[in-house]
Write a protein that holds these residues in place. Structure first.
Motif, PDB file in Angstrom:
ATOM      1  N   CYS A 149       0.811  -1.226   0.000  1.00 21.22           N
ATOM      2  CA  CYS A 149       0.000   0.000   0.000  1.00 21.22           C
ATOM      3  C   CYS A 149       0.844   1.276   0.000  1.00 21.22           C
ATOM      4  N   ILE A 150       2.161   1.160  -0.226  1.00 21.63           N
ATOM      5  CA  ILE A 150       3.032   2.332  -0.137  1.00 21.63           C
ATOM      6  C   ILE A 150       2.617   3.433  -1.100  1.00 21.63           C
ATOM      7  N   ASP A 151       2.097   3.085  -2.256  1.00 19.30           N
ATOM      8  CA  ASP A 151       1.696   4.105  -3.231  1.00 19.30           C
ATOM      9  C   ASP A 151       0.433   4.849  -2.810  1.00 19.30           C
ATOM     10  N   ASP A 152      -0.308   4.295  -1.854  1.00 23.07           N
ATOM     11  CA  ASP A 152      -1.580   4.881  -1.450  1.00 23.07           C
ATOM     12  C   ASP A 152      -1.474   5.788  -0.233  1.00 23.07           C
ATOM     13  N   ILE A 153      -0.286   5.915   0.358  1.00 25.38           N
ATOM     14  CA  ILE A 153      -0.160   6.703   1.578  1.00 25.38           C
ATOM     15  C   ILE A 153       0.723   7.932   1.340  1.00 25.38           C
ATOM     16  N   ASP A 154       0.550   8.930   2.213  1.00 22.38           N
ATOM     17  CA  ASP A 154       1.301  10.181   2.094  1.00 22.38           C
ATOM     18  C   ASP A 154       2.469  10.266   3.066  1.00 22.38           C
ATOM     19  N   ALA A 155       2.370   9.566   4.176  1.00 20.10           N
ATOM     20  CA  ALA A 155       3.427   9.652   5.191  1.00 20.10           C
ATOM     21  C   ALA A 155       3.372   8.423   6.078  1.00 20.10           C
ATOM     22  N   ILE A 156       4.498   8.178   6.767  1.00 21.61           N
ATOM     23  CA  ILE A 156       4.626   7.035   7.671  1.00 21.61           C
ATOM     24  C   ILE A 156       5.124   7.540   9.022  1.00 21.61           C
ATOM     25  N   ILE A 157       4.504   7.040  10.087  1.00 26.27           N
ATOM     26  CA  ILE A 157       4.974   7.320  11.441  1.00 26.27           C
ATOM     27  C   ILE A 157       5.469   6.016  12.051  1.00 26.27           C
ATOM     28  N   LEU A 158       6.692   6.042  12.583  1.00 28.45           N
ATOM     29  CA  LEU A 158       7.241   4.897  13.303  1.00 28.45           C
ATOM     30  C   LEU A 158       7.138   5.195  14.802  1.00 28.45           C
ATOM     31  N   SER A 159       6.342   4.417  15.494  1.00 31.77           N
ATOM     32  CA  SER A 159       6.086   4.627  16.917  1.00 31.77           C
ATOM     33  C   SER A 159       6.751   3.506  17.707  1.00 31.77           C
ATOM     34  N   ASP A 160       7.930   3.807  18.261  1.00 25.33           N
ATOM     35  CA  ASP A 160       8.783   2.788  18.870  1.00 25.33           C
ATOM     36  C   ASP A 160       8.676   2.816  20.394  1.00 25.33           C
ATOM     37  N   TYR A 161       8.063   1.772  20.934  1.00 28.02           N
ATOM     38  CA  TYR A 161       8.007   1.595  22.389  1.00 28.02           C
ATOM     39  C   TYR A 161       8.922   0.459  22.840  1.00 28.02           C
ATOM     40  N   ASP A 162       9.799   0.027  21.966  1.00 33.04           N
ATOM     41  CA  ASP A 162      10.794  -1.001  22.263  1.00 33.04           C
ATOM     42  C   ASP A 162      10.161  -2.324  22.708  1.00 33.04           C
ATOM     43  N   LYS A 163       9.097  -2.714  22.017  1.00 37.65           N
ATOM     44  CA  LYS A 163       8.418  -3.976  22.334  1.00 37.65           C
ATOM     45  C   LYS A 163       8.626  -5.022  21.248  1.00 37.65           C
ATOM     46  N   GLY A 164       9.611  -4.787  20.364  1.00 45.32           N
ATOM     47  CA  GLY A 164      10.014  -5.849  19.452  1.00 45.32           C
ATOM     48  C   GLY A 164       9.509  -5.786  18.039  1.00 45.32           C
ATOM     49  N   VAL A 165       8.632  -4.818  17.697  1.00 41.91           N
ATOM     50  CA  VAL A 165       8.092  -4.760  16.339  1.00 41.91           C
ATOM     51  C   VAL A 165       9.044  -4.029  15.394  1.00 41.91           C
ATOM     52  N   LEU A 166       9.558  -2.887  15.833  1.00 41.77           N
ATOM     53  CA  LEU A 166      10.456  -2.112  14.974  1.00 41.77           C
ATOM     54  C   LEU A 166      11.892  -2.603  15.160  1.00 41.77           C
ATOM     55  N   THR A 167      12.144  -3.781  14.644  1.00 41.96           N
ATOM     56  CA  THR A 167      13.482  -4.365  14.685  1.00 41.96           C
ATOM     57  C   THR A 167      14.413  -3.548  13.785  1.00 41.96           C
ATOM     58  N   PRO A 168      15.724  -3.724  13.903  1.00 46.25           N
ATOM     59  CA  PRO A 168      16.632  -3.004  13.001  1.00 46.25           C
ATOM     60  C   PRO A 168      16.291  -3.226  11.525  1.00 46.25           C
ATOM     61  N   LEU A 169      15.985  -4.455  11.153  1.00 49.80           N
ATOM     62  CA  LEU A 169      15.644  -4.738   9.761  1.00 49.80           C
ATOM     63  C   LEU A 169      14.372  -4.012   9.350  1.00 49.80           C
ATOM     64  N   VAL A 170      13.334  -4.114  10.155  1.00 51.33           N
ATOM     65  CA  VAL A 170      12.048  -3.494   9.817  1.00 51.33           C
ATOM     66  C   VAL A 170      12.203  -1.979   9.700  1.00 51.33           C
ATOM     67  N   ALA A 171      12.837  -1.364  10.695  1.00 48.18           N
ATOM     68  CA  ALA A 171      12.986   0.096  10.691  1.00 48.18           C
ATOM     69  C   ALA A 171      13.769   0.578   9.468  1.00 48.18           C
ATOM     70  N   LYS A 172      14.880  -0.067   9.193  1.00 44.06           N
ATOM     71  CA  LYS A 172      15.727   0.371   8.080  1.00 44.06           C
ATOM     72  C   LYS A 172      15.060   0.144   6.731  1.00 44.06           C
ATOM     73  N   GLU A 173      14.350  -0.975   6.590  1.00 43.65           N
ATOM     74  CA  GLU A 173      13.662  -1.249   5.326  1.00 43.65           C
ATOM     75  C   GLU A 173      12.516  -0.271   5.097  1.00 43.65           C
ATOM     76  N   ILE A 174      11.823   0.110   6.169  1.00 47.19           N
ATOM     77  CA  ILE A 174      10.724   1.069   6.030  1.00 47.19           C
ATOM     78  C   ILE A 174      11.258   2.431   5.578  1.00 47.19           C
ATOM     79  N   ILE A 175      12.343   2.877   6.195  1.00 45.19           N
ATOM     80  CA  ILE A 175      12.923   4.178   5.823  1.00 45.19           C
ATOM     81  C   ILE A 175      13.428   4.135   4.385  1.00 45.19           C
TER      82      ILE A 175
END
Length: 328
Positions: A149-175
């Motif tokens: 759905c990347i073409d359908d959105i205008d912006a992305i918010i990464l909300s990191d509470y350090d609970k394991g979802v935003l791993t280094p791989l996930v965060a870097k690939e999203i950016i």
């Protein structure tokens, strides 16, 4: 200040903006009652429960803030395949929030933080969570959902509470994905994970978090702090929140915005409101300076309440009217 006509133009544009929120989705449970005796079984108070309620917490509170402001919101995260996961997605569905990006996991519970409160005093908190990094399989599912759905959105918010979802791989690939597609990507970080967010558009740490991000215990020079962190992470800009001292926005130049809160009752969730309004306003065509001013006003509304909260467009305008009797 932002002129009223300009503010109304930006707020009106919120309804056409599509924002993806990726991070640690949670539920905040509140058990509220009274105490008038001690248990005969152990030296602990007996709480006579009079109310139980839950609100969306963590990254889910960011989603809730955006939805309340009229944005079209897409939620991405990993939750348990459990009744609490159903509660969370049902709450999203009631507000027409897209949940296609949510992944259900059998080996992780939906994060719940249950607070026991009596006479306005928190007696105990119970947490259900698994803080381990999500598995490679869950990482792949999460990233695949975003790519779809990347073409359908205008912006992305990464909300990191350090609970394991935003791993280094996930965060870097999203950016990387956001930059390839020309999308705004902003981060509400956990300092220990700051290195995962190199190349993001913006970050919204408080002063303590910013110091931890660059490995310092103390720094008096706010200008140096903001500049150093912005440069270290190669950000387009940095919004540093400074409690009663307001906010400082670091772009080519630095602008400090004074706090607008009349009275501060509770800062819970204020950071979620700041990144929500800051990102949404920028995606709606505001300059980053305008976006920071509007976010600062929104934060002034929510800290005047008890508990995690959201703010409406009407409340932002009303608070501006209180602050400025004459509009230019």
């Amino acid at each position: 200040m932002v002129k009223k006509s300009r503010l109304l133009e930006i707020l009106e544009s919120f309804k056409s903006i599509k924002i993806a929120v990726i991070g640690d989705m949670m539920l905040d449970d509140y058990i509220i009652g009274s105490v008038d005796r001690i248990s005969p079984e152990a030296p602990v108070p007996v709480v006579n429960v009079v109310e139980e309620r839950f609100v969306l917490g963590g990254a889910a509170n960011v989603v809730n803030n955006l939805s309340t402001l009229g944005a079209q919101t897409f939620s991405f995260g990993v939750i348990g395949d459990d009744p609490n996961g159903d509660r969370l997605t049902n709450e999203f569905a009631k507000n027409s929030i897209n949940v296609d990006g949510i992944v259900r996991a059998e080996d992780r519970p939906t994060i719940v933080k249950r607070r026991i409160i009596a006479h306005n005093q928190q007696l105990l908190r119970l947490d259900w969570e698994n803080k381990r990094d999500i598995s490679p399989e869950l990482e792949s599912k999460l990233l695949r959902n975003l790519r779809n759905c990347i073409d359908d959105i205008d912006a992305i918010i990464l909300s990191d509470y350090d609970k394991g979802v935003l791993t280094p791989l996930v965060a870097k690939e999203i950016i990387k994905l956001a930059n390839e597609h020309g999308k705004i990507v902003t981060v509400d970080p956990k300092p220990k994970n700051a290195g995962n967010y190199v190349g993001a558009t913006s970050m919204t740490p408080n002063r303590k978090e910013a110091m931890e991000c660059i490995g310092l215990d103390r720094i008096e020079d706010v200008e140096k702090l903001g500049r150093e962190l912005k440069e270290k992470l190669n950000l387009t800009n940095l919004l540093l929140t400074r409690s009663e001292e307001g906010m400082s926005l670091f772009e080519e130049e630095t602008v400090t915005i004074p706090t607008f809160a009349k009275e501060v009752y509770d800062v819970t969730g204020a950071g979620d409101t700041v990144i929500s309004v800051f990102t949404l306003a920028a995606a709606a065509g505001a300059t980053w300076h305008e976006a920071a001013k509007i976010a600062n006003t929104a934060a002034g509304v929510v800290v005047g309440r008890i508990g995690t909260s959201t703010v409406t467009k009407e409340e932002i305008v009303a608070f501006y009217d209180e602050l400025y009797h004459e509009w230019n």
